[in-house]
Write a protein that holds these residues in place. Structure first.
Motif, mmCIF file in Angstrom:
data_model
loop_
_atom_site.group_PDB
_atom_site.id
_atom_site.type_symbol
_atom_site.label_atom_id
_atom_site.label_comp_id
_atom_site.label_asym_id
_atom_site.label_seq_id
_atom_site.Cartn_x
_atom_site.Cartn_y
_atom_site.Cartn_z
ATOM 1 N N PHE A 13 31.164 -1.036 21.743
ATOM 2 C CA PHE A 13 30.738 -2.366 22.181
ATOM 3 C C PHE A 13 29.522 -2.771 21.355
ATOM 4 O O PHE A 13 28.594 -1.963 21.188
ATOM 5 C CB PHE A 13 30.361 -2.372 23.666
ATOM 6 C CG PHE A 13 31.453 -1.907 24.580
ATOM 7 C CD1 PHE A 13 32.322 -2.821 25.157
ATOM 8 C CD2 PHE A 13 31.619 -0.549 24.864
ATOM 9 C CE1 PHE A 13 33.342 -2.382 26.006
ATOM 10 C CE2 PHE A 13 32.627 -0.113 25.702
ATOM 11 C CZ PHE A 13 33.497 -1.030 26.273
ATOM 12 N N LEU A 14 29.534 -3.981 20.859
ATOM 13 C CA LEU A 14 28.372 -4.505 20.153
ATOM 14 C C LEU A 14 27.816 -5.663 20.977
ATOM 15 O O LEU A 14 28.516 -6.635 21.254
ATOM 16 C CB LEU A 14 28.747 -4.969 18.741
ATOM 17 C CG LEU A 14 27.560 -5.246 17.811
ATOM 18 C CD1 LEU A 14 27.903 -4.842 16.381
ATOM 19 C CD2 LEU A 14 27.125 -6.689 17.835
ATOM 20 N N LEU A 15 26.563 -5.516 21.392
ATOM 21 C CA LEU A 15 25.925 -6.508 22.244
ATOM 22 C C LEU A 15 24.702 -7.076 21.529
ATOM 23 O O LEU A 15 23.948 -6.334 20.880
ATOM 24 C CB LEU A 15 25.503 -5.899 23.588
ATOM 25 C CG LEU A 15 26.607 -5.234 24.419
ATOM 26 C CD1 LEU A 15 26.620 -3.731 24.184
ATOM 27 C CD2 LEU A 15 26.421 -5.519 25.895
ATOM 28 N N GLU B 64 24.352 -9.897 25.392
ATOM 29 C CA GLU B 64 25.608 -10.651 25.384
ATOM 30 C C GLU B 64 26.645 -9.900 24.561
ATOM 31 O O GLU B 64 26.373 -9.470 23.435
ATOM 32 C CB GLU B 64 25.368 -12.039 24.780
ATOM 33 C CG GLU B 64 26.609 -12.881 24.635
ATOM 34 C CD GLU B 64 26.312 -14.178 23.912
ATOM 35 O OE1 GLU B 64 25.998 -15.159 24.588
ATOM 36 O OE2 GLU B 64 26.385 -14.198 22.666
ATOM 37 N N MET B 65 27.852 -9.752 25.105
ATOM 38 C CA MET B 65 28.917 -9.023 24.431
ATOM 39 C C MET B 65 29.458 -9.836 23.263
ATOM 40 O O MET B 65 29.792 -11.004 23.401
ATOM 41 C CB MET B 65 30.055 -8.733 25.412
ATOM 42 C CG MET B 65 31.144 -7.838 24.846
ATOM 43 S SD MET B 65 30.604 -6.129 24.773
ATOM 44 C CE MET B 65 30.531 -5.719 26.522
ATOM 45 N N ARG B 66 29.515 -9.198 22.071
ATOM 46 C CA ARG B 66 30.119 -9.855 20.913
ATOM 47 C C ARG B 66 31.398 -9.153 20.458
ATOM 48 O O ARG B 66 32.333 -9.800 20.008
ATOM 49 C CB ARG B 66 29.114 -9.892 19.753
ATOM 50 C CG ARG B 66 28.071 -10.960 19.868
ATOM 51 C CD ARG B 66 28.661 -12.356 19.721
ATOM 52 N NE ARG B 66 29.239 -12.568 18.414
ATOM 53 C CZ ARG B 66 28.564 -13.077 17.381
ATOM 54 N NH1 ARG B 66 27.294 -13.389 17.533
ATOM 55 N NH2 ARG B 66 29.148 -13.273 16.227
ATOM 56 N N VAL B 67 31.445 -7.826 20.537
ATOM 57 C CA VAL B 67 32.635 -7.075 20.130
ATOM 58 C C VAL B 67 32.879 -5.982 21.164
ATOM 59 O O VAL B 67 31.937 -5.313 21.600
ATOM 60 C CB VAL B 67 32.460 -6.438 18.730
ATOM 61 C CG1 VAL B 67 33.725 -5.657 18.352
ATOM 62 C CG2 VAL B 67 32.145 -7.488 17.677
ATOM 63 N N ALA B 68 34.139 -5.823 21.582
ATOM 64 C CA ALA B 68 34.522 -4.756 22.507
ATOM 65 C C ALA B 68 35.898 -4.246 22.078
ATOM 66 O O ALA B 68 36.887 -4.972 22.149
ATOM 67 C CB ALA B 68 34.563 -5.270 23.953
ATOM 68 N N LEU C 206 24.492 -1.310 19.249
ATOM 69 C CA LEU C 206 25.844 -0.804 19.076
ATOM 70 C C LEU C 206 26.003 0.362 20.044
ATOM 71 O O LEU C 206 25.352 1.408 19.901
ATOM 72 C CB LEU C 206 26.061 -0.350 17.629
ATOM 73 C CG LEU C 206 27.399 0.309 17.288
ATOM 74 C CD1 LEU C 206 28.556 -0.620 17.607
ATOM 75 C CD2 LEU C 206 27.423 0.741 15.834
ATOM 76 N N TYR C 207 26.837 0.178 21.068
ATOM 77 C CA TYR C 207 27.014 1.161 22.135
ATOM 78 C C TYR C 207 28.415 1.758 22.026
ATOM 79 O O TYR C 207 29.398 1.038 21.880
ATOM 80 C CB TYR C 207 26.829 0.495 23.500
ATOM 81 C CG TYR C 207 27.266 1.348 24.667
ATOM 82 C CD1 TYR C 207 26.356 2.153 25.331
ATOM 83 C CD2 TYR C 207 28.587 1.346 25.106
ATOM 84 C CE1 TYR C 207 26.750 2.939 26.413
ATOM 85 C CE2 TYR C 207 28.993 2.128 26.172
ATOM 86 C CZ TYR C 207 28.077 2.924 26.825
ATOM 87 O OH TYR C 207 28.477 3.697 27.875
#
Length: 566
Positions: free
Chosen positions: A182-184, A192-196, A282-283
């Motif tokens: 997940f990229l926040l 805010e979530m941008r990529v999951a 980046l999680y």
């Protein structure tokens, strides 16, 4: 229209370009431009068929001339746009974005350099071909290298910020072997979530990230380096028991802060260090096994985080630049409109002659002048200087132009007209906005009636070099709604001239900061007292330019010369 060459006649040294085609659904395909001209439109015989009813049958085409590639609009209904601007014919360069008049229609990215990267990528088997998971046990250095090269390809083709960030997440999952990424990004104090995505490239929902975002944010506040954490959210204050590691079934968690990149004057980049300079995170987490955080993988992950941070900063700078360009374009249009309001022709023969000019210190100015016929035996002239700078002052100057033009039709009541303008301005203009105005009516008999509302005192110049000042008769308009504006009058002699100027002339400053001043203005007038109004205007402006020596000016320079020649 120039003729185009086909690909069969193209020299071998010319690279084969490609179009990255993004359809209205967001799907992307790459189309090499093997046959030229490359036709684009709704009709079935086009090389690229746009299945969009808003597109024209033959909308546009790409041609090659002398090794250069051009896009040409084919008189389409909604137009062809390159990088946001409408074009008829445009020379393409790498990464140019082509659109077709509707924001949700097709989008094309022209690229010249994707071929070599594609050849390199073909040498590394993709996980789909080998049947291996990118982060599985059999995924070795080649798979990791391929993932990093996918990021490089996304950067090279410049699809969009979102595409590059997605490639960064995919590469990070391949490097670490984590299951989900997940990229926040930070928005004020929220993430805010941008990529999951998971490691198969399948998009995930925001709800799939069950670890509370404030916990991730707290981790960012506490540690600045690469984070590999085995934690128990239940131990955190305020966390619910169901958020424990056992309930979430997480074996490992990796967080990488995305730190804002600063580009220095020497084009060197540096990372900022405070939490407020963290742009996101980046999680990644995994339920099956521990993420591979060996030394080499840590370095790759840090490199990917740095790349993502750079992309985000570049996107921010690009957006600022686009906004600046848009503002410049709008100001340029405003300047053209404003310039069109100045009188195009001024009388140069007969009993009344005039010359006038106004040079804005910025793209739009707050000064205004006009010279208007009342009837065959009467002329009106006005010069106004609006307080402040920028668009608001320019708009107010435009209003004064219309109001004074309307007042000219009734030359007998210039006092009432000025009072009406003053009340209107006081009621509607923004706080602190006012304008100085010199407004006069000159009759063929030499009778001059004028109102000086706080403006620089014009000079009446006689042939014997003597001068009279037309001093203020009232306050600037817009200051006091109850103010009155009494008119004064005098009689001009044959050959007399009136020099009307704004404070941008008298307060023009030289390189050392000294003012031009009214004394030097008087000297310039006396040195050219016998000249025509046109020659006198040129002489004064030339003397001002000589004095300023090209130093940037803080105010608009407006000068109007009236000449009485009965």
């Amino acid at each position: 229209m120039a003729s185009s060459q086909s690909s069969e006649a193209s020299p071998a040294s010319v690279k084969t370009p490609s179009l990255i085609v993004v359809d209205p659904s967001g799907n992307r395909t790459t189309m090499p431009l093997l046959a030229l001209p490359f036709r684009i439109g709704r009709q079935a015989d086009n090389q690229l068929i746009m299945r969009d009813s808003r597109a024209s049958r033959n909308h546009a085409r790409i041609v090659m001339e002398e090794g250069e590639f051009w896009v040409e609009d084919l008189k389409s209904r909604h137009g062809t746009f390159v990088n946001g601007g409408r074009v008829t014919r445009f020379k393409l360069k790498n990464s140019d974005r082509i659109e077709f008049g509707s924001p949700d229609s097709y989008q094309l990215i022209f690229t010249m350099d994707s071929g070599e990267m594609n050849k390199l990528l073909e040498q590394f088997p993709s996980p789909e071909k080998t049947g291996q998971l990118p982060g599985g046990p059999a995924a070795g250095n080649l798979a990791k290298l391929r993932a990093v090269m996918e990021v490089a390809r996304a950067l090279q083709t410049s699809l969009s910020t979102q595409d590059v960030l997605t490639s960064v997440v995919d590469a990070a999952l391949a490097v670490t072997g984590a299951e989900r990424g997940f990229l926040l990004l930070r928005r004020v104090e929220e993430l805010e979530m941008r990529v999951a995505r998971d490691r198969r490239g399948v998009p995930l929902a925001e709800t799939d990230l069950q670890v509370p975002r404030r916990l991730i944010q707290r981790a960012l506040q506490q540690r600045r380096e690469l984070l590999s954490m085995n934690f128990d959210p239940a131990e955190e204050d305020g966390m619910k028991p169901e958020h424990s590691v056992a309930d979430l079934d997480l074996r490992s968690v990796v967080c990488v802060p995305l730190v804002r990149i600063r580009v220095s004057g020497g084009q060197e980049t540096s990372m900022l260090s405070t939490f407020n300079d963290t742009v996101g995170v980046l999680y990644m987490d995994s339920r099956i096994g521990h993420a591979d955080m060996s030394a080499g993988n840590r370095e790759l992950l840090q490199t990917l985080a740095l790349e993502a941070s750079t992309i985000l900063e570049n996107a921010r700078l690009l957006e600022e630049e686009r906004m600046r360009q848009k503002m410049d374009e709008e100001l340029n249009v405003a300047r053209q409109i404003q310039q069109s309001l100045f009188p195009r022709r001024l009388p140069s023969t007969g009993w009344f002659r005039a010359r006038g000019t106004s040079e804005a210190s910025q793209q739009v100015g707050g000064d205004y002048f006009d010279v208007m016929p009342v009837n065959d035996t009467c002329w009106a002239a006005a010069v106004a200087d609006v307080s402040g700078k920028g668009v608001s002052s320019a708009l107010l100057a435009c209003y004064l132009q219309g109001a004074l033009s309307a007042a000219t039709s009734n030359a007998s009541s210039i006092e009432a007209s000025m009072e009406l303008i003053n009340r209107f301005l006081g009621e509607r203009a923004e706080a602190g906005k006012y304008a100085t105005i010199f407004y006069c009516i000159l009759e063929a008999t030499g009778r001059l009636r004028y109102i000086n509302a706080g403006h620089c005192a014009p000079f009446v110049v006689h042939l014997d070099s003597s001068m009279d000042s037309l001093d203020t008769t009232g306050v600037p308009v817009g200051l006091l709604p109850w103010a009155t504006f009494p008119a004064e009058e005098c009689t001009l002699a044959p050959g007399d001239k009136i020099v009307i100027y704004s404070d941008g002339v008298s307060e023009a400053h030289g390189p050392s900061g000294e003012f031009y001043g009214t004394d030097r203005l008087r000297d310039a007038i006396r040195a050219n007292v016998a000249a025509s109004c046109e020659e006198l205007q040129f002489a004064i402006l030339d003397d001002v330019r000589t004095f300023t020596q090209g130093a940037p000016q803080a105010d608009d320079v407006t000068l109007v010369i009236l000449e009485y020649v009965p």
